[in-house]
Design an enzyme around this catalytic site. Sequence first.
Site, PDB file in Angstrom:
ATOM      1  N   ASP A  59      26.764  55.618  -7.158  1.00  0.00           N
ATOM      2  CA  ASP A  59      26.316  54.431  -6.788  1.00  0.00           C
ATOM      3  C   ASP A  59      27.067  53.905  -5.398  1.00  0.00           C
ATOM      4  OD1 ASP A  59      25.801  51.567  -6.435  1.00  0.00           O
ATOM      5  OD2 ASP A  59      25.791  51.353  -8.492  1.00  0.00           O
ATOM      6  N   TYR A 163      16.298  43.646   5.540  1.00  0.00           N
ATOM      7  CA  TYR A 163      16.275  44.916   5.557  1.00  0.00           C
ATOM      8  C   TYR A 163      16.386  45.491   7.155  1.00  0.00           C
ATOM      9  CZ  TYR A 163      14.112  49.500   5.289  1.00  0.00           C
ATOM     10  OH  TYR A 163      14.030  50.927   5.229  1.00  0.00           O
ATOM     11  N   LYS A 167      19.277  47.801   8.785  1.00  0.00           N
ATOM     12  CA  LYS A 167      19.189  49.181   9.550  1.00  0.00           C
ATOM     13  C   LYS A 167      19.648  49.011  10.930  1.00  0.00           C
ATOM     14  CE  LYS A 167      17.345  51.450   5.888  1.00  0.00           C
ATOM     15  NZ  LYS A 167      18.069  52.436   5.489  1.00  0.00           N
ATOM     16  N   THR A 198       6.314  55.645  -0.651  1.00  0.00           N
ATOM     17  CA  THR A 198       7.089  55.846  -1.973  1.00  0.00           C
ATOM     18  C   THR A 198       7.108  54.627  -2.648  1.00  0.00           C
ATOM     19  OG1 THR A 198       8.779  55.053  -0.696  1.00  0.00           O
ATOM     20  CG2 THR A 198       8.371  57.254  -0.365  1.00  0.00           C
TER      21      THR A 198
HETATM   22  N1  NAP Z   1       9.609  54.685   2.574  1.00  0.00           N
HETATM   23  C1  NAP Z   1       9.332  54.376   3.813  1.00  0.00           C
HETATM   24  O1  NAP Z   1       8.419  53.941   4.230  1.00  0.00           O
HETATM   25  C2  NAP Z   1      10.753  54.366   4.540  1.00  0.00           C
HETATM   26  C3  NAP Z   1      10.511  54.106   5.990  1.00  0.00           C
HETATM   27  C4  NAP Z   1      11.639  54.152   6.666  1.00  0.00           C
HETATM   28  C5  NAP Z   1      13.137  54.200   6.038  1.00  0.00           C
HETATM   29  N2  NAP Z   1      12.986  54.351   4.890  1.00  0.00           N
HETATM   30  C6  NAP Z   1      14.371  54.639   4.313  1.00  0.00           C
HETATM   31  O2  NAP Z   1      14.567  55.911   3.449  1.00  0.00           O
HETATM   32  C7  NAP Z   1      15.470  55.623   2.449  1.00  0.00           C
HETATM   33  C8  NAP Z   1      14.585  56.311   1.040  1.00  0.00           C
HETATM   34  O3  NAP Z   1      13.732  55.477   1.006  1.00  0.00           O
HETATM   35  P1  NAP Z   1      12.631  55.637  -0.072  1.00  0.00           P
HETATM   36  O4  NAP Z   1      11.214  55.384   0.356  1.00  0.00           O
HETATM   37  O5  NAP Z   1      12.723  57.247  -0.854  1.00  0.00           O
HETATM   38  O6  NAP Z   1      12.953  54.492  -1.087  1.00  0.00           O
HETATM   39  P2  NAP Z   1      12.680  54.589  -2.909  1.00  0.00           P
HETATM   40  O7  NAP Z   1      11.556  55.226  -3.174  1.00  0.00           O
HETATM   41  O8  NAP Z   1      12.786  52.949  -3.132  1.00  0.00           O
HETATM   42  O9  NAP Z   1      14.247  55.314  -3.266  1.00  0.00           O
HETATM   43  C9  NAP Z   1      15.327  54.756  -3.266  1.00  0.00           C
HETATM   44  C10 NAP Z   1      16.299  55.715  -3.692  1.00  0.00           C
HETATM   45  O10 NAP Z   1      17.605  54.900  -3.286  1.00  0.00           O
HETATM   46  C11 NAP Z   1      18.400  55.041  -4.757  1.00  0.00           C
HETATM   47  N3  NAP Z   1      19.497  53.746  -4.557  1.00  0.00           N
HETATM   48  C12 NAP Z   1      19.159  52.456  -4.286  1.00  0.00           C
HETATM   49  N4  NAP Z   1      20.035  51.852  -4.575  1.00  0.00           N
HETATM   50  C13 NAP Z   1      21.160  52.477  -4.539  1.00  0.00           C
HETATM   51  C14 NAP Z   1      22.897  52.448  -4.792  1.00  0.00           C
HETATM   52  N5  NAP Z   1      23.222  51.283  -4.852  1.00  0.00           N
HETATM   53  N6  NAP Z   1      23.495  53.720  -4.946  1.00  0.00           N
HETATM   54  C15 NAP Z   1      22.634  54.865  -4.818  1.00  0.00           C
HETATM   55  N7  NAP Z   1      21.463  54.881  -4.786  1.00  0.00           N
HETATM   56  C16 NAP Z   1      20.667  53.932  -4.906  1.00  0.00           C
HETATM   57  C17 NAP Z   1      17.361  54.642  -5.609  1.00  0.00           C
HETATM   58  O11 NAP Z   1      17.981  54.901  -6.991  1.00  0.00           O
HETATM   59  P3  NAP Z   1      17.286  54.479  -8.436  1.00  0.00           P
HETATM   60  O12 NAP Z   1      15.991  55.124  -8.630  1.00  0.00           O
HETATM   61  O13 NAP Z   1      18.400  54.224  -9.280  1.00  0.00           O
HETATM   62  O14 NAP Z   1      16.614  52.802  -8.052  1.00  0.00           O
HETATM   63  C18 NAP Z   1      16.440  55.624  -5.210  1.00  0.00           C
HETATM   64  O15 NAP Z   1      16.755  56.888  -5.621  1.00  0.00           O
HETATM   65  C19 NAP Z   1      15.947  54.430   2.367  1.00  0.00           C
HETATM   66  O16 NAP Z   1      17.060  54.316   3.037  1.00  0.00           O
HETATM   67  C20 NAP Z   1      14.931  53.672   3.259  1.00  0.00           C
HETATM   68  O17 NAP Z   1      15.350  52.602   3.960  1.00  0.00           O
HETATM   69  C21 NAP Z   1      11.841  54.500   4.055  1.00  0.00           C
END
Ligand code: NAP
Length: 245
Positions: A59, A163, A167, A198
């Site tokens: 975490d 957010y 970043k 996602t």
């Molecule tokens: N999706 C997009 O469009 C997008 C675009 C640009 C950047 N990003 C970045 O890409 C990364 C992944 O995004 P995603 O879309 O895959 O997000 P997601 O579907 O919300 O998954 C987030 C992941 O982070 C974990 N997490 C959250 N808080 C945490 C903590 N305190 N310690 C450890 N793990 C934690 C969650 O765990 P739990 O399952 O336990 O909640 C989950 O595994 C993020 O940094 C996001 O900002 C995403």
Amino acid sequence: MQTVLITGANRSIGLETAKQLSEKGLFVYLGSRNLSKGEEVVKELHEKGFQNIKAIEIDVTNPESIFKAKKIIENEQGKLDILINNAGILGINPQTASETSVKDIQEVFNTNFFGAISVTQVFLDLLKKSDSPRISNITSGLGSLTLHSDPNWKYYHVKGAAYGTSKSSLNAYTIVLAYELRELPFKVNVIDPGYTATDFNHHSGPGSVESAASFIIKHTLTDENAPTGQFFSNDIEDESGISPW
Ligand SMILES: NC(=O)c1ccc[n+]([C@@H]2O[C@H](COP(=O)([O-])OP(=O)(O)OC[C@H]3O[C@@H](n4cnc5c(N)ncnc54)[C@H](OP(=O)(O)O)[C@@H]3O)[C@@H](O)[C@H]2O)c1
């Protein structure tokens, strides 16, 4: 065998990145803040034939859990080659600059900014034991100040006081870290996977997790001539993927 730790890898972009890196023959520590969730995912992956993946509890907002994860990897591998700081949260919606509370902003910063810093600092000595250490901090196009200042940018209106600022701060930290490590064989970059479908955005993004993960990997498994202290974005049309800060 190269070893990688991915935070927040029990689902979505982190999970797909873990799968693709495992297919490439790396040993993957699949970070999950809830160990049983991570172990369940890894069990399914093993059944599907994925090898060299192990769930690890981490975490990013809990220093004790970060130290525990570090001890495990240190005992099992003695080094870490690649750290992908992927765990991230969006925070409340909307996030106006005038009304979002400091508490709500801090909550997002605790994961996206301070969490990534905490993990990086704890794992730095294990990364220094690698011949070609890589730190990839997963950012967002929403962290680009240049794009946010351009009214013609397609996401100009998508402003978030928690957010986006978290970043932008991660980007700034990454530049400082890359500078500090510039004489060592490190490559330290921020990588935006692009707007991806996602749980994060209720699957509204146009991009796939496959594309997001392969973009992250392309800019992480780099050779010694690759840039460090750079910002790559999967939403940039240019072949270089280089994003304005
Ligand atoms: N999706 C997009 O469009 C997008 C675009 C640009 C950047 N990003 C970045 O890409 C990364 C992944 O995004 P995603 O879309 O895959 O997000 P997601 O579907 O919300 O998954 C987030 C992941 O982070 C974990 N997490 C959250 N808080 C945490 C903590 N305190 N310690 C450890 N793990 C934690 C969650 O765990 P739990 O399952 O336990 O909640 C989950 O595994 C993020 O940094 C996001 O900002 C995403």
